[in-house]
Design a protein around this motif. Sequence first.
Motif, PDB file in Angstrom:
ATOM      1  N   THR A   1      48.309  50.404  44.724  1.00  0.00           N
ATOM      2  CA  THR A   1      47.222  49.957  43.856  1.00  0.00           C
ATOM      3  C   THR A   1      45.995  50.831  44.075  1.00  0.00           C
ATOM      4  O   THR A   1      45.319  51.239  43.137  1.00  0.00           O
TER       5      THR A   1
ATOM      6  N   ARG B   1      40.850  43.238  44.777  1.00  0.00           N
ATOM      7  CA  ARG B   1      42.081  42.683  45.369  1.00  0.00           C
ATOM      8  C   ARG B   1      41.700  41.614  46.377  1.00  0.00           C
ATOM      9  O   ARG B   1      40.963  41.877  47.329  1.00  0.00           O
TER      10      ARG B   1
ATOM     11  N   SER C   1      46.505  48.064  50.857  1.00  0.00           N
ATOM     12  CA  SER C   1      47.156  48.551  49.637  1.00  0.00           C
ATOM     13  C   SER C   1      47.516  50.023  49.805  1.00  0.00           C
ATOM     14  O   SER C   1      46.803  50.764  50.480  1.00  0.00           O
TER      15      SER C   1
ATOM     16  N   CYS D   1      58.454  45.562  43.731  1.00  0.00           N
ATOM     17  CA  CYS D   1      57.091  46.078  43.550  1.00  0.00           C
ATOM     18  C   CYS D   1      56.662  47.027  44.668  1.00  0.00           C
ATOM     19  O   CYS D   1      55.737  47.804  44.485  1.00  0.00           O
TER      20      CYS D   1
HETATM   21  N1   CP Z   1      52.857  47.058  44.536  1.00  0.00           N
HETATM   22  C1   CP Z   1      51.625  47.100  45.087  1.00  0.00           C
HETATM   23  O1   CP Z   1      50.668  46.506  44.588  1.00  0.00           O
HETATM   24  O2   CP Z   1      51.530  47.862  46.211  1.00  0.00           O
HETATM   25  P1   CP Z   1      50.260  47.969  47.183  1.00  0.00           P
HETATM   26  O3   CP Z   1      50.106  46.600  47.818  1.00  0.00           O
HETATM   27  O4   CP Z   1      50.633  49.028  48.161  1.00  0.00           O
HETATM   28  O5   CP Z   1      49.056  48.310  46.383  1.00  0.00           O
END
Ligand code: CP
Length: 316
Positions: free
Chosen positions: A50, A110, A47, A272
């Motif tokens: 997030t 996550r 990530s 996103c």
């Molecule tokens: N959009 C999003 O959740 O990005 P990451 O996977 O970098 O956290």
Amino acid sequence: MKQFLSINDVPDVSELVHQALTVKRNPDAWKELGLYKTLGMIFMNPSLRTRLSTQKAGNSLGMNVMVMNVAQDGWNLETGDGVVMDGDAQEHIREAARVISQYCDIIALRSFARLKNQEEDRSEAFLTRFVDEATVPVINMESATGHPLQALADLMTIEEHRSTTAPRVVLTWAPHPRALPQAVPNSFAQWVGKSDAELIITHPEGYTLDPEFTAGAAFEPDQNRALEGADFVYAKNWSSTTPYGEVLSRDRDWMITEEKMSLTNQGKFMHCLPVRRNVIVTDEVLDSPTSIVIEQAANREFATQAVLKRVLEWIG
Ligand code: CP
Ligand code: AN0
């Protein structure tokens, strides 16, 4: 709010979007709400947004924040019941989730879809098991079927840019070399479905999203036709659903280009992130003023702050 696993934990979506926009205007207004409270962020997958936005959101509420990349730095976790643990897994999720709960007041987790077993992903096997064992509220930072923090930030961004009450929003599949989860398009469709916007979904054959998430949306197989008159174009790759979890199409004709954007109603481009340039979308579109992807990412901070605020208020 006693947890934030999905839209089902949100009694009033529009109210939460407005709360998040209020937080954005004055992020320091609740800086003591989370004093002496600890947020533990647990990552089973990589990530950027997030991780940083959630950490900052927790800090802005006065929280102490700890981050652990469990998949890299922790023991391999077993999730099955009654398993003789003589293989790769050194620790069971039962102990792990309960131990993490000892150190935290809120846990953010996550854990992506594994894309191997549709039933396992569909039932949110990992998230559900973790929540069942944890003894503190859990926040979803992308699970097998959903990414609700992303969807909340996306709705904030649409709210900030819309010029009509019911904008035409198009969710379009775009190509990608690897098999990606359906979590982002699922949540986007589900959350937009709770707004006044009109939602049109377009994708190649074999990519139909679970109807649980797309209720009320229209489907248009022809991408160009779907894009006609769009106020917002939300591009995202996801892997196939029939058969499950595969790359069935690499068709470059689905990439978002300036030509495609010219079919829209001066539509804004959304994604996103992370995004693969010149695979999902061309440089020209991503670097043009029609792209609002950076604003979406910025809104992740305030979306998460609003959610943490609600959960902290519930904890009391
Ligand atoms: N959009 C999003 O959740 O990005 P990451 O996977 O970098 O956290
Ligand atoms: C992930 C996904 O598609 O679910 C995370 C997006 C926020 N993307 C990638 O793995 C590239």
